[in-house]
Design an enzyme around this catalytic site. Structure first.
Site, PDB file in Angstrom:
ATOM      1  N   ASP A 496       0.822  -1.203   0.000  1.00 53.80           N
ATOM      2  CA  ASP A 496       0.000   0.000   0.000  1.00 53.80           C
ATOM      3  C   ASP A 496       0.861   1.260   0.000  1.00 53.80           C
ATOM      4  OD1 ASP A 496      -2.698   1.270   0.451  1.00 53.80           O
ATOM      5  OD2 ASP A 496      -1.676   1.977   2.249  1.00 53.80           O
ATOM      6  N   GLU A 549       1.031  -0.640  -5.147  1.00 50.96           N
ATOM      7  CA  GLU A 549       0.061   0.410  -5.390  1.00 50.96           C
ATOM      8  C   GLU A 549       0.871   1.700  -5.506  1.00 50.96           C
ATOM      9  OE1 GLU A 549      -3.565   2.991  -3.493  1.00 50.96           O
ATOM     10  OE2 GLU A 549      -1.856   2.313  -2.326  1.00 50.96           O
TER      11      GLU A 549
END
Length: 827
Positions: A496, A549
């Site tokens: 993330d 990401e």
């Protein structure tokens, strides 16, 4: 010049000799406050035989026994010196020194009581001293402490404040236990301060180097048998602490009697506590540099209490895996050359109220029925606030206790594997929350976070960024990535917020950040960390994939770490990267009314300009269906029929586009409302009693068929990262809102995808095709009536005509359904 003294002879020499011997003996006794030597006549005293020791223990306490032993030893030594050949009555005799006191001195006592002793094992426990063995214990609230060694029972003296001590006339430290009497109970237990450390020199060396790839096996709490005794070893990295103690349910949350020892420059504190086992709650009582105390959860706890409770739990896994077949073939194909369609899930709200084991009975069957190859779990690591969806982690090594135990989570992963479904999980190494019981200023100073407040504070989320330049912090995170893959058989980590890690000026204004050593904005420490993490995970776990990401144009996210790019950096080493640009552009296009789409045609074609710059995943994730962005079907223009038609056409376009696919839960059946972690997907939309159930079931049926055809057509996934696997047929038909392209597998077998994103039927629409395919048939049509469409299609194969078109030698004519995507394969 003074002449040399003559050698004494006769009686004078004998007297001098006797006096010298006597002086030497008494001097030794006085210097040590105990017996002269184990070889003196004191060896015949109470320290010689157990029977004598037993007799002494019966008639006196440990407090008085050492005094008697010292007096006897001194008396024997003096007597021996007096019986020389020529004793001298006039020779001076030094008086015996005061008896040895077994109680800890004032300095040790104060540091132990305040929790600031670096070496409690050097004071507490049993230690050989001249005259015997001294025993010391720190047992707050105890009424008495007795040493039990075989038949020997000796009650220690109560020194006050929980200290007990005694000197027993023993020649060596025996195997012993402590009998601790409290007001209403008596416990017999091992002494925690008689054990060697549970961490070895190699462990400490690797920790110091930041290279301990199995850090979770040595830090934290581990039930074990140590030196033949069962208990739990506790260890924690806290280099700035003045002292650390263990507090928990086993000592009524009073760590006074459980100080840990410092293992040198490693910054690690350690204590083996006998008798403590699984299920006990604990935290670390840390004394900060300013002398204040802070009670902290274990950063490497493998199990936690259910939030909002925050204690760590002693845990040992007993799970037996059944996914050997899955693991054996997991590495057969690299992820970017394999079918890879992902169903993203928030476990706590997929079916609210279900535990890990209950999810294991429902989730694998549902995902397998829909045909997805993988699930991606939003963060499962423990987090205090459910509204963060798991993205503000406090327990990096513990699956959230909201849904069950760590072994229950393993059961779920195992069930998915046995159903043929891979498991990815979101991993959050970018930042952590500021909770006072967790990682923030863990030992009183910045430790896991950067020491520069501007570098530490995350400007978007009110959290703290990790200090990626500190080797122990890097080790903590790299080992954590390995931990999930090896302990929980996770098949991939979706990392993330990578962009926030890579740039020093991320969400910061001028003056709020400092350039790197080269004057640039790149966070060189974060780059090195990500490279190390990826290299380590791939080396240790074949078949595992890491996914970034990353929302910028950083060069080489999915390039190998040892290959340098134009920027001068080696690749970050990820296996795949989320294509945020495709997601943003394509959703923007689809949100326009069809009449306006011709002005935004490039938003659907631009992705092919950079489609092979990285190994991409096309993500329609949770982030796109919350916070006022509306659900996927609700983004579409038009009435309810057109919205569903747009959605179906878009999904088929997405599945045919180069790259892997990811779809968030609820979007597979056209949920109209945004997702909420409080109640999850609107499953009632699929209730047969609901009037519009068929509309939602039709979209879900399409998703199932998309995955079925996708898996059976290597052209759609085999060459996702190879430009030779894609060819535009028509990419500039902006007036028609038509997109058509060919996908090829490694054998050259094609699949033709045609999307008509206007609300009208386009009859006899001519498309150029290869001339080596004798006929084409519909493999999928999103306008089929069973999906809720109008039923425009061609069930019979269509043969190419020799008329060239779109730069190809042959062409076919099709009736393009409205707001639909059609896939055709060689008949």
């Amino acid at each position: 010049m003074t002449p040399p003294k003559k050698k004494a002879t006769g009686k004078k020499a004998a007297a001098e000799e006797a006096a010298g011997k006597k002086k030497a003996v008494t001097k030794k006794a006085a210097a040590k406050n105990t017996t002269a030597s184990k070889k003196t006549t004191a060896a015949k005293s109470t320290t010689a035989k157990k029977t004598t020791a037993k007799a002494v223990a019966k008639r006196t306490t440990a407090e008085t026994t050492p005094k008697a032993a010292v007096k006897a030893a001194v008396k024997a030594a003096v007597k021996k010196a007096d019986t020389t050949k020529a004793p001298s009555k006039t020779a001076p005799v030094a008086p015996p020194a005061p008896p040895f006191s077994p109680a800890p001195d004032a300095g040790d006592r104060e540091r132990l009581l305040h929790g600031t002793h670096h070496a409690p094992h050097s004071v507490l426990g049993a230690h050989p001293v001249p005259g015997g063995v001294v025993f010391r214990a720190l047992r707050p609230y105890a009424r008495s402490v007795t040493v039990v060694a075989g038949e020997l029972r000796a009650e220690l003296h109560d020194d006050g404040d929980g200290f007990f001590s005694g000197l027993l006339p023993l020649t060596e430290v025996p195997a012993y236990r402590l009998l601790v009497a409290y007001e209403d109970t008596t416990l017999e237990t091992e002494d925690a301060y008689r054990f060697l450390p549970t961490l070895g020199e190699l462990d400490l060396h690797l920790i110091g180097e930041g290279r301990h790839e199995e850090l979770w096996t040595v830090l934290g709490a581990h039930p074990r048998t140590h030196e033949g005794v069962t208990g739990t070893s506790f260890s924690v990295w806290a280099p700035n602490a003045r002292g650390v103690r263990v507090a928990g349910s086993f000592n009524f949350w009073d760590g006074t009697g459980y100080p840990m020892r410092s293992l040198g420059s490693s910054g690690v504190w350690e204590l083996f506590v006998p008798g403590v086992g699984e299920g006990e709650l604990y935290k670390f009582d840390i004394v900060r540099p300013d002398g204040s105390h802070t009670l902290r959860a274990d950063p490497l706890a493998r199990r936690t209490e259910v939030p909002p409770a925050t204690s760590s739990i002693v845990h040992s896994s007993r799970y037996e895996w059944g996914d050997e077949e899955w693991l054996a073939r997991r590495a057969d194909l690299p992820a970017h050359e394999a079918p890879f369609s992902v169903y993203e899930i928030h476990l706590a709200s997929w079916r609210p109220g279900l535990t890990y084991r209950q999810l294991a009975e429902q989730l694998p069957a549902y995902v397998k029925d829909l045909g997805f190859t993988h699930v991606e779990l939003m963060p499962v690591a423990e987090h205090p606030f459910g509204g963060s969806w798991g993205y503000q982690v406090t327990g990096f090594y513990a699956p959230t206790a909201r849904l069950g135990s760590p072994d229950d989570f393993k059961y779920l992963v195992d069930a998915l594997h046995q159903a043929g479904i891979g498991v990815l999980m979101d991993w959050v190494p970018a930042h952590f929350p500021r909770d006072a019981w967790a990682l923030a200023e863990f030992d009183g100073r910045p430790l896991y976070e950067h020491e520069d407040p501007l570098r530490a504070a995350h400007p978007d989320w009110g959290t703290l960024e990790f200090d990626f330049g500190r080797r122990e912090v890097r080790n903590f995170l790299v080992a954590n990535a390995v931990y999930w893959c090896e302990e929980f058989h996770i098949d991939g980590l979706r990392v993330d917020a990578v962009a926030s890690m890579l740039y020093l000026d991320y969400s910061r204004e001028p003056g709020q950040w400092t350039p790197n050593e080269h004057g640039g904005r790149e966070n060189l420490d974060a780059v090195a960390f990500l490279q190390e993490m990826n290299a380590t995970v791939y080396r240790r776990n074949p078949g595992v994939v890491t996914v970034a990401e990353e929302s910028t144009a950083w060069d080489g996210v999915t390039r190998a770490t040892h290959h340098r790019g134009p920027s001068g950096f080696g690749g970050l080493g990820f296996g795949l990267k989320w294509n945020m640009g495709w997601m943003h552009d394509s959703l923007a296009y689809m949100s326009h009314e069809p009449v306006h789409r011709k002005y935004h045609h490039h938003e659907m074609t631009f992705s092919m300009v950079y489609a092979y710059s990285e190994n991409y995943v096309l993500p329609i994730s949770h982030d796109e269906v919350v916070h006022g962005k509306r659900s996927l079907v609700s983004k579409m223009p038009g009435d309810w029929w057109q919205q569903r038609a747009n959605l179906r056409a878009y999904l088929a376009f997405m599945w045919a586009h180069p790259g892997k696919q990811l779809l968030f839960m609820g979007q597979e059946f056209a949920q109209g409302a945004e997702w909420s972690e409080a109640h999850g997907p609107d499953w009632w939309l699929l209730d047969p009693a609901y009037g519009a159930e068929a509309d939602h079931r039709g979209v879900r049926d399409l998703v199932r068929d998309l995955n079925t055809v996708y898996r059976s057509a290597p052209a759609l996934w085999q060459r996702d990262t190879d430009p030779a696997g894609f060819q535009w047929v028509v990419g500039d038909a902006s007036e028609d809102n038509v997109f058509a392209f060919l996908r090829y597998d490694t054998e050259g077998v094609p699949l033709l995808s045609v999307s008509n994103l206007s609300p009208v039927v386009r009859h006899d629409y001519r498309l150029g095709v290869p001339d080596d395919v004798p006929a084409w048939h519909e493999a999928l049509n999103t306008d089929a009536e069973r999906y809720g469409g109008s039923g425009v299609g061609r069930p019979d194969p269509v043969k190419p005509e020799p008329q060239g078109w779109h730069g190809r030698p042959a062409s076919i004519r099709l009736a393009l359904p409205p707001l639909a995507t059609v896939w055709l394969r060689p008949a």
